[in-house]
Scaffold this active site. Sequence first.
Site, PDB file in Angstrom:
ATOM      1  N   ASP A 209       5.328   1.691  -3.440  1.00  0.00           N
ATOM      2  CA  ASP A 209       4.619   1.700  -4.721  1.00  0.00           C
ATOM      3  C   ASP A 209       4.439   0.261  -5.226  1.00  0.00           C
ATOM      4  O   ASP A 209       5.421  -0.453  -5.457  1.00  0.00           O
ATOM      5  CB  ASP A 209       5.473   2.535  -5.702  1.00  0.00           C
ATOM      6  CG  ASP A 209       4.837   2.651  -7.079  1.00  0.00           C
ATOM      7  OD1 ASP A 209       4.047   1.762  -7.462  1.00  0.00           O
ATOM      8  OD2 ASP A 209       5.139   3.627  -7.765  1.00  0.00           O
ATOM      9  N   GLY A 210       3.184  -0.141  -5.403  1.00  0.00           N
ATOM     10  CA  GLY A 210       2.885  -1.510  -5.834  1.00  0.00           C
ATOM     11  C   GLY A 210       3.524  -1.875  -7.156  1.00  0.00           C
ATOM     12  O   GLY A 210       3.974  -3.007  -7.357  1.00  0.00           O
TER      13      GLY A 210
ATOM     14  N   ASP B 114      -6.370  -4.299  -5.848  1.00  0.00           N
ATOM     15  CA  ASP B 114      -7.556  -3.644  -5.301  1.00  0.00           C
ATOM     16  C   ASP B 114      -7.331  -2.132  -5.331  1.00  0.00           C
ATOM     17  O   ASP B 114      -7.258  -1.468  -4.307  1.00  0.00           O
ATOM     18  CB  ASP B 114      -7.796  -4.136  -3.866  1.00  0.00           C
ATOM     19  CG  ASP B 114      -9.134  -3.671  -3.330  1.00  0.00           C
ATOM     20  OD1 ASP B 114      -9.963  -3.207  -4.135  1.00  0.00           O
ATOM     21  OD2 ASP B 114      -9.338  -3.759  -2.112  1.00  0.00           O
ATOM     22  N   SER B 115      -7.256  -1.631  -6.535  1.00  0.00           N
ATOM     23  CA  SER B 115      -6.900  -0.227  -6.702  1.00  0.00           C
ATOM     24  C   SER B 115      -8.119   0.671  -6.610  1.00  0.00           C
ATOM     25  O   SER B 115      -9.242   0.254  -6.844  1.00  0.00           O
ATOM     26  CB  SER B 115      -6.257  -0.042  -8.073  1.00  0.00           C
ATOM     27  OG  SER B 115      -7.119  -0.526  -9.076  1.00  0.00           O
TER      28      SER B 115
ATOM     29  N   ASP C 188      -9.793   4.272  -8.268  1.00  0.00           N
ATOM     30  CA  ASP C 188      -9.993   4.622  -9.679  1.00  0.00           C
ATOM     31  C   ASP C 188      -8.680   5.038 -10.352  1.00  0.00           C
ATOM     32  O   ASP C 188      -7.739   5.456  -9.679  1.00  0.00           O
ATOM     33  CB  ASP C 188     -11.004   5.774  -9.788  1.00  0.00           C
ATOM     34  CG  ASP C 188     -12.376   5.365  -9.247  1.00  0.00           C
ATOM     35  OD1 ASP C 188     -12.686   4.167  -9.294  1.00  0.00           O
ATOM     36  OD2 ASP C 188     -13.105   6.243  -8.776  1.00  0.00           O
TER      37      ASP C 188
ATOM     38  N   GLU D 176       0.870  -1.182   0.000  1.00  0.00           N
ATOM     39  CA  GLU D 176       0.000   0.000   0.000  1.00  0.00           C
ATOM     40  C   GLU D 176       0.905   1.230   0.000  1.00  0.00           C
ATOM     41  O   GLU D 176       1.786   1.362   0.822  1.00  0.00           O
ATOM     42  CB  GLU D 176      -0.899  -0.022   1.244  1.00  0.00           C
ATOM     43  CG  GLU D 176      -1.643   1.266   1.550  1.00  0.00           C
ATOM     44  CD  GLU D 176      -2.616   1.694   0.451  1.00  0.00           C
ATOM     45  OE1 GLU D 176      -3.481   0.900   0.064  1.00  0.00           O
ATOM     46  OE2 GLU D 176      -2.469   2.843  -0.046  1.00  0.00           O
TER      47      GLU D 176
ATOM     48  N   PRO E  72      -2.910   8.251  -7.391  1.00  0.00           N
ATOM     49  CA  PRO E  72      -1.802   7.296  -7.218  1.00  0.00           C
ATOM     50  C   PRO E  72      -2.053   5.929  -7.855  1.00  0.00           C
ATOM     51  O   PRO E  72      -1.121   5.167  -8.050  1.00  0.00           O
ATOM     52  CB  PRO E  72      -1.681   7.171  -5.690  1.00  0.00           C
ATOM     53  CG  PRO E  72      -2.964   7.662  -5.136  1.00  0.00           C
ATOM     54  CD  PRO E  72      -3.485   8.676  -6.111  1.00  0.00           C
TER      55      PRO E  72
END
Lengths: 299, 299
Positions: B162-163, B180-181, B183, B130, B187
């Site tokens: 940062d994923g 599970d972002s 919109d 996250e 980020p």
Amino acid sequence: MLTSKMESNDANCLDLPDFFKEIDGELWLVEEERGNMKIQYRVKEVLLSEYTPYQHISIIDTYDFGRCLVLDGIMQTTELDGPMYNEMVAHVPVAIHKNPKGILIIGAGACGVINELTKYPFIERIDVVEIDKVVVQESIDKLKCIAGNGYSDERVHFFFEDGSKFVKDKQNCYDIVIIDSSDPIGPSRILYSEEFYSDVKSALKEDGLLICQSESPLFYKEILKTIRKRLKNLFPIIKTYKLIVPCFPGGIWSLTMASKKYSPEDADPNLLPPNTMHINKELLKSCFDLPNFMKDDLE
Amino acid sequence: MLTSKMESNDANCLDLPDFFKEIDGELWLVEEERGNMKIQYRVKEVLLSEYTPYQHISIIDTYDFGRCLVLDGIMQTTELDGPMYNEMVAHVPVAIHKNPKGILIIGAGACGVINELTKYPFIERIDVVEIDKVVVQESIDKLKCIAGNGYSDERVHFFFEDGSKFVKDKQNCYDIVIIDSSDPIGPSRILYSEEFYSDVKSALKEDGLLICQSESPLFYKEILKTIRKRLKNLFPIIKTYKLIVPCFPGGIWSLTMASKKYSPEDADPNLLPPNTMHINKELLKSCFDLPNFMKDDLE
């Protein structure tokens, strides 16, 4: 005709009810139905705003939902998602009954359910009872996108009167009765009474079934439970099914079937008309699969 | 702590962003996400309103939806319907994979998906990436109703970074990756790129699968189509499924699975944990039954 800019030279502008609001120079419909959650729709054009003897009716064109029917400030049906509702109301009972000849619709609304039913050649007669003639007249005139041409089918007969009185002297007449009422406030209140349901039962043939709009399983679950309880006192088979109506608060909605003989398992998916927007063979079956929170509430 | 009456002696009141509005003396969250449709929530209490390095986060208590997580003025998850989303994100891929040991979640949100996954004893490790630590910290503190206790499970490992960078050096590590972002603005934008999907593919084992939040099939269908197109270039099996999220505009939403080996038909419904609010054996299957308008759009 009003534009969203609310031109000051248009006198009608001043007559719009309070649920039309000017926000930052644009016109919005602000649904006041629920005290704690409101949906606002940006209005492109107000095509009609009129008080009938029964309610306020407006027909508006919106940016996201297209043309819409609004009764007493509550969104009833829209060009975008009207078919999602109308198809689930019309095609589920026909597929379950399999051979309805006579159908009664109580509450014509924008005539979209009528339009769906006229797609079946084997249906011989569709009686439509609507207390407010203006709703039908104006929907036919300004909501062609929802009403289609079904209203002009020779099998369709309109009766502009109180649905609860209309059914009182009907015995063993109909294969399917559809109670497509607005919310249980205003003129539709009586369409949720046990006496009315009992009259509908008498109006149905011995293998008949009824379908009624039974409100939000999230926000109005007490109404849904009351409807089911009243119907359970009268019919052997009660089944609630779910549908999606994006213009209704929360998106998830319920319809309830009360049947003298047929169950959802009897449905013939091959009866569905072609070119539906929403319903198909899989959804005809799975609409009866309820989320656990609905099952728990309805047990 | 702010009350809905916006007491004038509370200095924080003045710091609330513009999407909090005083209407007739009450405080409302007015979602400005879509220019033509806005949902307003009456606010009981603002528990947090803070700018992080990445976004604005607020945690509010509302009258109809209970406690809610709001990022940049957009409702993300609520006490009322959080489980409806979290269960569909977490349990569908586990039931399809049937024996996942290692899971990566990109985007912790309010930690509700983590909580659902910790219900499976056979899962050995859950890595959670996250970018915004504040979201996790504050959700754990103020959204216990959604986060549960899963975050404290010893199998759960948080990485606040940062994923898209996190997955770059991962090869053949995970059975399931959940994207599970929020919109694709702010980020989360990079979490919709083909390069990122390709990195996720490399991070997955040879029978791995990913699930991603793929937006509204009604209002953002171009995003959904783009996601599917990018995933189709990388994975042999792509399946979109529907879910209901009442706090998202329109109520109907989509998740998309991209899989190297397993299909929805492989799902074992007996794996579902007990006492779910929404999902059950029937819905595990029928969530893949799409309305015709979605089928048409996705063909």
